[in-house]
Design a protein around this motif. Structure first.
Motif, PDB file in Angstrom:
ATOM      1  N   VAL A 273      41.191   9.566  -7.875  1.00 18.91           N
ATOM      2  CA  VAL A 273      41.365   9.266  -6.444  1.00 18.91           C
ATOM      3  C   VAL A 273      42.358  10.633  -6.270  1.00 18.91           C
ATOM      4  O   VAL A 273      43.280  10.656  -6.698  1.00 18.91           O
ATOM      5  N   LEU A 274      41.950  11.123  -4.908  1.00 20.06           N
ATOM      6  CA  LEU A 274      42.772  11.898  -4.420  1.00 20.06           C
ATOM      7  C   LEU A 274      42.935  11.511  -3.074  1.00 20.06           C
ATOM      8  O   LEU A 274      42.137  11.318  -2.071  1.00 20.06           O
ATOM      9  N   LEU A 275      44.263  11.355  -2.450  1.00 22.23           N
ATOM     10  CA  LEU A 275      44.568  10.620  -1.020  1.00 22.23           C
ATOM     11  C   LEU A 275      45.343  11.481  -0.262  1.00 22.23           C
ATOM     12  O   LEU A 275      46.480  12.299  -0.859  1.00 22.23           O
ATOM     13  N   ILE A 276      45.151  11.851   0.857  1.00 15.73           N
ATOM     14  CA  ILE A 276      45.964  12.099   1.953  1.00 15.73           C
ATOM     15  C   ILE A 276      46.591  11.021   2.620  1.00 15.73           C
ATOM     16  O   ILE A 276      45.870  10.163   3.059  1.00 15.73           O
ATOM     17  N   GLU A 277      48.064  11.150   2.629  1.00 20.28           N
ATOM     18  CA  GLU A 277      48.673   9.869   3.442  1.00 20.28           C
ATOM     19  C   GLU A 277      49.888  10.106   3.842  1.00 20.28           C
ATOM     20  O   GLU A 277      50.778  11.035   3.442  1.00 20.28           O
ATOM     21  N   HIS A 278      50.319   9.688   5.353  1.00 23.11           N
ATOM     22  CA  HIS A 278      51.545   9.811   5.709  1.00 23.11           C
ATOM     23  C   HIS A 278      52.577   8.808   5.450  1.00 23.11           C
ATOM     24  O   HIS A 278      53.784   8.900   5.479  1.00 23.11           O
ATOM     25  N   ASP A 279      51.913   7.671   5.003  1.00 22.12           N
ATOM     26  CA  ASP A 279      52.997   6.328   4.212  1.00 22.12           C
ATOM     27  C   ASP A 279      53.508   6.835   2.956  1.00 22.12           C
ATOM     28  O   ASP A 279      52.996   6.575   1.963  1.00 22.12           O
ATOM     29  N   MET A 280      54.734   7.139   2.924  1.00 29.23           N
ATOM     30  CA  MET A 280      55.400   7.576   1.604  1.00 29.23           C
ATOM     31  C   MET A 280      55.553   6.494   0.812  1.00 29.23           C
ATOM     32  O   MET A 280      55.519   7.029  -0.406  1.00 29.23           O
ATOM     33  N   ASP A 281      55.700   5.222   1.246  1.00 29.28           N
ATOM     34  CA  ASP A 281      55.785   4.249   0.072  1.00 29.28           C
ATOM     35  C   ASP A 281      54.619   4.045  -0.558  1.00 29.28           C
ATOM     36  O   ASP A 281      54.590   3.832  -1.743  1.00 29.28           O
ATOM     37  N   LEU A 282      53.667   4.178   0.130  1.00 26.47           N
ATOM     38  CA  LEU A 282      52.158   4.230  -0.584  1.00 26.47           C
ATOM     39  C   LEU A 282      52.071   5.326  -1.481  1.00 26.47           C
ATOM     40  O   LEU A 282      51.879   5.244  -2.851  1.00 26.47           O
ATOM     41  N   VAL A 283      52.427   6.364  -1.112  1.00 23.03           N
ATOM     42  CA  VAL A 283      52.385   7.741  -1.777  1.00 23.03           C
ATOM     43  C   VAL A 283      52.987   7.653  -3.139  1.00 23.03           C
ATOM     44  O   VAL A 283      52.469   7.785  -4.314  1.00 23.03           O
ATOM     45  N   MET A 284      54.218   7.368  -2.996  1.00 26.53           N
ATOM     46  CA  MET A 284      55.221   7.289  -4.066  1.00 26.53           C
ATOM     47  C   MET A 284      54.961   6.065  -4.970  1.00 26.53           C
ATOM     48  O   MET A 284      55.330   6.182  -6.266  1.00 26.53           O
ATOM     49  N   GLY A 285      54.350   5.105  -4.308  1.00 26.09           N
ATOM     50  CA  GLY A 285      54.210   3.975  -5.266  1.00 26.09           C
ATOM     51  C   GLY A 285      53.078   3.865  -6.086  1.00 26.09           C
ATOM     52  O   GLY A 285      53.108   3.281  -7.275  1.00 26.09           O
ATOM     53  N   ILE A 286      51.902   4.734  -5.808  1.00 28.27           N
ATOM     54  CA  ILE A 286      50.792   4.679  -6.655  1.00 28.27           C
ATOM     55  C   ILE A 286      50.174   6.207  -7.242  1.00 28.27           C
ATOM     56  O   ILE A 286      49.650   6.348  -8.322  1.00 28.27           O
ATOM     57  N   CYS A 287      50.791   7.235  -6.520  1.00 21.11           N
ATOM     58  CA  CYS A 287      50.396   8.539  -7.067  1.00 21.11           C
ATOM     59  C   CYS A 287      51.240   9.045  -8.222  1.00 21.11           C
ATOM     60  O   CYS A 287      52.394   8.732  -8.460  1.00 21.11           O
ATOM     61  N   GLU A 288      50.359   9.801  -9.252  1.00 22.85           N
ATOM     62  CA  GLU A 288      50.790   9.921 -10.525  1.00 22.85           C
ATOM     63  C   GLU A 288      51.396  11.530 -10.370  1.00 22.85           C
ATOM     64  O   GLU A 288      52.289  12.199 -10.871  1.00 22.85           O
ATOM     65  N   GLY A 289      50.627  12.373  -9.688  1.00 23.83           N
ATOM     66  CA  GLY A 289      50.937  13.693  -9.270  1.00 23.83           C
ATOM     67  C   GLY A 289      50.575  13.868  -7.863  1.00 23.83           C
ATOM     68  O   GLY A 289      49.604  13.406  -7.260  1.00 23.83           O
TER      69      GLY A 289
END
Length: 322
Positions: A273-289
């Protein structure tokens, strides 16, 4: 020397730089985890950081994907619109089962990258490899068949069709019914319809939407429409799922459910999964790289902890301090 014998540089979560703890996402996660323990709850699995490694090509990927062909690799990718370099010299790799983030300020070129990957735009220069195969010359339909699916910033559903029919449209890649079977309603047609119906309900159940199968898509609440768009993308059978601001317009509860579902999608379907997102809680919560773009150029790559502590990223979002 084989790749197994080579020494990998292992990068795991690091401590906040400069003693900053109060305002970092890591500190917030640690406090939330501590609160969960105090109340007898387990720390959510998505908060557990994945160990990232750098194979010989020096790209960071999850350790579990280190010896596998990456699902996506962009080499010196770029596109010009007249004299404007919208994306310039983009180098990006996504592991076979990685949840990766592509972030940056508004206008950084993030959606343009998605348009390049799905061949809405043809790149001016550079190479895109999908599961090791060069996508040069492919159109959007071919790329979809090869395994890239996406959602959009603005929801693009067939509003007047039912929820189930929207998902069935995503199943077009698996059609095993000829034109004449469809026209004359031959047994092969009815068998395909039964298979599609079952598969659509199966996919809807991933997001607990099976009960909405007969609802008109346009009548769903905003958050449910967002989820339906993701289900329709999954129906194409992708190797790589591109999510363009999936949490836009969602409330905190819906966003938390979305985080759970993205992790579930990765684990159950074994896709990236590659996602674009402005919600940093979501990004920092689940993204690995995470890769950070600014004015079409990559300014940072790394783990969530490294991105949080990167001064260039802070400057891109907040401006330069006098």
């Amino acid at each position: 020397m084989t790749r197994d014998e080579k020494t990998y540089k292992v990068q795991s979560g690091s401590a906040p730089v400069g003693g900053r703890t109060e305002g970092t996402y890591k500190a917030q996660s640690e406090r939330a985890a501590a609160a969960g323990v105090e109340q007898g709850r387990e720390t959510h699995p998505k908060r557990q950081r994945t160990k990232m490694v750098a194979p010989p090509n020096n790209y960071l990927v999850p350790e579990r994907d280190a010896l596998k062909t990456p699902v996506l690799e962009c080499r010196h990718l770029g596109i010009d619109f007249g004299g404007l370099k919208a994306v310039e010299d983009l180098n990006l790799m996504v592991g076979k089962t990685e949840i990766a983030g592509l972030i940056g300020p508004n206008g950084a070129g993030k959606t343009t990258v998605f348009n390049l990957l799905t061949k809405v735009y043809q790149p001016t220069r550079g190479t895109i490899l999908l599961d090791g195969v060069d996508t040069a010359g492919m159109d959007t339909a071919r790329v979809s068949r090869e395994g890239i699916a996406r959602t959009f910033q603005n929801i693009r559903l067939f509003d007047s069709l039912t929820v189930e029919d929207n998902v069935k449209i995503g199943l077009h890649n698996q059609v095993d019914c000829g034109m004449w079977s469809g026209i004359f309603r031959m047994p092969r047609y009815w068998l395909s319809e039964k298979e599609f119906h079952d598969r659509a309900l199966e996919l809807l159940d991933v997001f607990n939407m099976a009960d909405n199968a007969n609802d008109i898509a346009g009548s769903l609440p905003y958050g449910a429409q967002r989820r339906l768009e993701i289900v329709r993308a999954l129906a194409t059978g992708p190797k790589l799922l591109l999510l363009d601001e999936p949490a836009a317009g969602m409330n905190p509860v819906e966003t938390e459910e979305l985080m759970d579902n993205i992790v579930k999608i990765r684990d159950d379907f074994q896709i990236a999964v590659l996602l674009i997102e402005h919600d940093m809680d979501l990004v920092m919560g689940i993204c690995e790289g995470i890769v950070v773009l600014n004015f079409g150029k990559v300014i940072a790559k790394g783990t969530p902890e490294e991105i949080q502590a990167n001064p260039q990223v802070v400057e891109a979002y907040l401006g330069k301090q006098d």
